[in-house]
Design a protein around this motif. Structure first.
Motif, PDB file in Angstrom:
ATOM      1  N   HIS A 171       0.713  -1.152   0.049  1.00 18.73           N
ATOM      2  CA  HIS A 171       0.105  -0.074  -0.075  1.00 18.73           C
ATOM      3  C   HIS A 171       0.779   1.189  -0.153  1.00 18.73           C
ATOM      4  O   HIS A 171       1.580   1.574   0.900  1.00 18.73           O
ATOM      5  CB  HIS A 171      -1.090   0.009   1.238  1.00 18.73           C
TER       6      HIS A 171
ATOM      7  N   THR B 262      -2.354   4.991   5.707  1.00 21.08           N
ATOM      8  CA  THR B 262      -1.834   3.681   5.510  1.00 21.08           C
ATOM      9  C   THR B 262      -1.825   3.040   6.707  1.00 21.08           C
ATOM     10  O   THR B 262      -2.046   1.715   6.840  1.00 21.08           O
ATOM     11  CB  THR B 262      -0.268   3.650   5.348  1.00 21.08           C
TER      12      THR B 262
ATOM     13  N   VAL C 221      -5.605   1.711   6.457  1.00 22.71           N
ATOM     14  CA  VAL C 221      -5.688   0.304   5.532  1.00 22.71           C
ATOM     15  C   VAL C 221      -5.003  -0.806   6.076  1.00 22.71           C
ATOM     16  O   VAL C 221      -5.600  -1.969   6.018  1.00 22.71           O
ATOM     17  CB  VAL C 221      -5.280   0.746   4.225  1.00 22.71           C
ATOM     18  N   THR C 222      -3.795  -0.605   6.746  1.00 25.04           N
ATOM     19  CA  THR C 222      -3.188  -1.984   7.237  1.00 25.04           C
ATOM     20  C   THR C 222      -3.846  -2.571   8.388  1.00 25.04           C
ATOM     21  O   THR C 222      -3.910  -3.640   8.152  1.00 25.04           O
ATOM     22  CB  THR C 222      -1.670  -1.067   7.873  1.00 25.04           C
TER      23      THR C 222
ATOM     24  N   GLN D 189      -7.213  -2.640   8.769  1.00 27.72           N
ATOM     25  CA  GLN D 189      -8.295  -3.199   8.153  1.00 27.72           C
ATOM     26  C   GLN D 189      -7.924  -4.573   7.429  1.00 27.72           C
ATOM     27  O   GLN D 189      -8.537  -5.518   7.622  1.00 27.72           O
ATOM     28  CB  GLN D 189      -9.141  -2.206   7.326  1.00 27.72           C
TER      29      GLN D 189
ATOM     30  N   SER E 101       3.392  -1.182   3.937  1.00 22.04           N
ATOM     31  CA  SER E 101       3.041   0.211   3.853  1.00 22.04           C
ATOM     32  C   SER E 101       4.076   1.375   3.489  1.00 22.04           C
ATOM     33  O   SER E 101       5.085   1.041   4.280  1.00 22.04           O
ATOM     34  CB  SER E 101       2.215   1.001   4.870  1.00 22.04           C
TER      35      SER E 101
END
Length: 67
Positions: free
Chosen positions: A21, A29, A32-33, A35, A45
């Motif tokens: 990502h 980041t 998102v990491t 999740q 990331s």
């Protein structure tokens, strides 16, 4: 253990779950990491775009998410 599995080594899945990502926003980041990790993915990331190409060479990423 049954006759079919006796003596066999445990195999890794045939797919990898590494996601790269790339986003210049560290908060994004991080979100998102968190999740994707909950869903079982390994997330790498990067907040510095200059590090993307070396990371792609180093890691075997299945998916790349770009900002």
């Amino acid at each position: 253990m049954n006759d079919k599995t006796r003596g066999r080594k445990k195999m890794k899945p045939a797919y990898n779950r590494v996601v790269l990502h790339v986003d210049d926003d560290p908060q994004m980041t991080d979100l998102v990491t968190k999740q994707l990790t909950k869903k079982g993915y390994d997330v790498v990331s990067i907040n510095n775009p200059a590090r993307v190409i070396p990371m792609l060479v180093q890691k075997d990423c299945r998916v790349v998410i770009l900002d």
